[in-house]
Design a protein around this motif. Structure first.
Motif, mmCIF file in Angstrom:
data_model
loop_
_atom_site.group_PDB
_atom_site.id
_atom_site.type_symbol
_atom_site.label_atom_id
_atom_site.label_comp_id
_atom_site.label_asym_id
_atom_site.label_seq_id
_atom_site.Cartn_x
_atom_site.Cartn_y
_atom_site.Cartn_z
ATOM 1 N N LEU A 65 -1.748 2.126 8.930
ATOM 2 C CA LEU A 65 -2.005 2.821 10.196
ATOM 3 C C LEU A 65 -3.364 3.525 10.174
ATOM 4 N N THR A 66 -3.693 4.167 9.053
ATOM 5 C CA THR A 66 -4.987 4.836 8.930
ATOM 6 C C THR A 66 -6.121 3.830 9.032
ATOM 7 N N LEU A 67 -5.990 2.719 8.317
ATOM 8 C CA LEU A 67 -7.035 1.694 8.353
ATOM 9 C C LEU A 67 -7.157 1.075 9.747
ATOM 10 N N THR A 68 -6.045 0.901 10.432
ATOM 11 C CA THR A 68 -6.085 0.356 11.794
ATOM 12 C C THR A 68 -6.857 1.291 12.714
ATOM 13 N N GLU A 70 -9.161 3.437 11.798
ATOM 14 C CA GLU A 70 -10.572 3.398 11.414
ATOM 15 C C GLU A 70 -11.253 2.135 11.931
ATOM 16 N N VAL A 71 -10.562 1.002 11.864
ATOM 17 C CA VAL A 71 -11.127 -0.254 12.373
ATOM 18 C C VAL A 71 -11.345 -0.156 13.882
ATOM 19 N N ALA A 72 -10.403 0.448 14.583
ATOM 20 C CA ALA A 72 -10.560 0.606 16.037
ATOM 21 C C ALA A 72 -11.768 1.486 16.343
ATOM 22 N N ALA A 73 -11.924 2.579 15.594
ATOM 23 C CA ALA A 73 -13.066 3.468 15.812
ATOM 24 C C ALA A 73 -14.373 2.745 15.509
ATOM 25 N N LEU A 74 -14.400 1.965 14.440
ATOM 26 C CA LEU A 74 -15.607 1.219 14.099
ATOM 27 C C LEU A 74 -15.912 0.148 15.148
ATOM 28 N N SER A 75 -14.883 -0.470 15.705
ATOM 29 C CA SER A 75 -15.098 -1.466 16.758
ATOM 30 C C SER A 75 -15.755 -0.826 17.978
ATOM 31 N N VAL A 76 -15.290 0.365 18.321
ATOM 32 C CA VAL A 76 -15.888 1.073 19.458
ATOM 33 C C VAL A 76 -17.346 1.404 19.150
#
Length: 101
Positions: A65-68, A70-76
């Motif tokens: 969940l944490t990595l998901t 972080e990936v969403a934030a990086l995608s933005v």
């Protein structure tokens, strides 16, 4: 005389058979007791392993969940930086044309 000997053999044979079956029953009871204790030990170990696996699964789920997130934030961020980069390219191209032209 023969009847006394036959009776004695029968009694001794019966006693011997009784002792044999008694020892056999005790041996079977010991084996059953050993198997019972062995199974209890194995069940205890398996329960411990199951609890540890459950805790590890919960930890891994939290990490996912944490990595998901972080990936969403990086995608933005990547999307924002890509748009900003395109805008900067559009602004610098006309300026380059004026300098070169």
């Amino acid at each position: 005389m023969y009847s006394v000997i036959i009776t004695a053999i029968t009694v001794l044979g019966g006693t011997g058979a009784w002792r044999y079956y008694e020892k056999r029953a005790l041996s079977k009871e010991r084996d059953d007791e050993f198997i019972r204790h062995d199974c209890k030990d194995r069940i205890s170990k398996l329960e411990g392993l199951l609890e540890a696996a459950g805790r590890e699964k919960d930890e891994l789920r939290g990490m996912i969940l944490t990595l998901t997130r972080e990936v969403a934030a990086l995608s933005v961020k990547v999307e924002y930086l890509t748009k900003e980069n395109e805008e900067l390219h559009k602004k610098t191209r006309p300026a380059k044309k004026q300098i070169n032209g």
